[in-house]
Design an enzyme around this catalytic site. Structure first.
Site, PDB file in Angstrom:
ATOM      1  CG  HIS A 138      -1.633   1.250   1.509  1.00 27.22           C
ATOM      2  ND1 HIS A 138      -2.978   1.417   1.244  1.00 27.22           N
ATOM      3  CD2 HIS A 138      -1.211   2.427   2.057  1.00 27.22           C
ATOM      4  CE1 HIS A 138      -3.339   2.644   1.597  1.00 27.22           C
ATOM      5  NE2 HIS A 138      -2.288   3.275   2.096  1.00 27.22           N
ATOM      6  CD  GLU A 139       1.903   3.669   3.684  1.00 24.46           C
ATOM      7  OE1 GLU A 139       2.234   4.716   3.106  1.00 24.46           O
ATOM      8  OE2 GLU A 139       0.859   3.565   4.335  1.00 24.46           O
ATOM      9  CG  HIS A 142       0.133   6.171  -0.608  1.00 29.09           C
ATOM     10  ND1 HIS A 142      -0.973   6.802  -1.136  1.00 29.09           N
ATOM     11  CD2 HIS A 142      -0.289   5.593   0.553  1.00 29.09           C
ATOM     12  CE1 HIS A 142      -2.013   6.621  -0.336  1.00 29.09           C
ATOM     13  NE2 HIS A 142      -1.627   5.891   0.692  1.00 29.09           N
ATOM     14  CD  GLU A 207      -4.680   6.511   2.627  1.00 29.88           C
ATOM     15  OE1 GLU A 207      -4.535   5.297   2.890  1.00 29.88           O
ATOM     16  OE2 GLU A 207      -3.727   7.308   2.577  1.00 29.88           O
TER      17      GLU A 207
END
EC number: 3.4.24.-
Length: 289
Positions: A138-139, A142, A207
């Site tokens: 997930h990070e 980003h 997100e």
């Protein structure tokens, strides 16, 4: 990589955010019979955005008192990040750990070549390696989707609008010859509110995309769903203090780091956790048995 609809939504929200900034300048300029405030608003917005863009990593890492770790200190963390970076054909980010027991993680940096990923000591203790891999996917997305740039610009512009609004409320427009003081005061109240709502909407959209793209990168949406469930429970037990520096960084984190309160969904920088978990379970074809 991310959903085309969400990309258009983000662009539209940015357009509205800049319109609010210029509208604030226009109202001030009209009331003072001068266009100078419009240009000042634009220049301040650009300057603040540039500063936030170039220094986003330093500001975020400093706010969390994060320290760099070597591969010898965190071999499993390095192994996961190296694997996922290689899978995405992207450079390896710098890796940091924050000494807080609150479970959370965030990515920062102006591009993949200058990125950093930070995990708190709390999240490293809380999650299994499979769940941690889901969080790091997930990070990293980003970073690869340039969300740090997006969020930094949104935060900077919203911050300018809020600061100008506060100054107007204190000084009341400043000019006794002001032809429309009510318009100035109304804009001083409403523009910061609108800016925060728009910034929060941009953050929520990014997100959702990072959840989806990160799960595609790891191939394991249920790992992220399980991690988010644990993080949400952990934050309620060990929240971060509402320090202003942490508030300014909170939109970068994988979960709202503060204890749940009376903030409405409109002002939330993160989508409702159950919504995110449900979406991830749908990606996987259903919840884990």
């Amino acid at each position: 990589m991310h959903n085309h609809h969400n990309g258009l939504k983000t662009a539209a929200l940015f357009g509205v955010l800049w319109a609010v900034l210029l509208g604030l300048g226009a109202v001030i300029g009209s009331s003072m019979r001068s266009t100078t405030p419009i240009w000042i608003m634009a220049l301040v917005g650009v300057g603040t955005t540039a500063y936030g863009y170039w220094n986003s990593d330093k500001l975020a890492l400093r706010s969390m008192q994060a320290y760099p770790v070597t591969e010898e200190q965190a071999p499993q963390l390095y192994q996961i990040v190296r694997e996922l970076s290689a899978k995405a054909n992207q450079p390896m980010p710098r890796i940091y750990v924050s000494p807080t027991p609150a479970p959370n993680a965030f990515a920062t940096g102006r591009n993949p070549q200058n990125a950093a990923v930070c995990c708190t000591e709390g999240i490293l203790r809380l999650l299994s390696l499979r769940e941690l891999r889901g969080v790091l996917g997930h990070e990293l997305m980003h970073v690869y989707n340039r969300d740090i740039l997006t969020s930094s610009v949104a935060a900077a512009v919203a911050g300018v609008i809020t600061s100008v609004g506060q100054m107007l409320l204190i000084f009341g427009g400043g000019d006794r010859r002001n032809s429309n003081p009510l318009a100035v005061m109304a804009m001083a109240l409403l523009a910061p509110l609108a800016a925060v709502v728009i910034q929060s909407a941009i953050s929520r959209t990014r997100e959702y995309d990072a959840d989806e793209d990160g799960s595609a990168l790891t191939g394991d949406p249920l790992a992220l769903a399980s991690a988010l469930r644990k993080i949400h429970q952990g934050v309620q037990m060990v929240p971060l203090p509402p320090d202003q520096k942490l508030v300014n960084t909170s939109h970068l984190m994988i979960a709202n780091p503060f204890r749940a309160g009376g903030v409405t969904r409109m002002f939330a920088t993160h989508p409702p956790m159950q919504d995110r978990i449900t979406r991830l379970e749908l990606m996987a074809g259903g919840p884990a048995s």
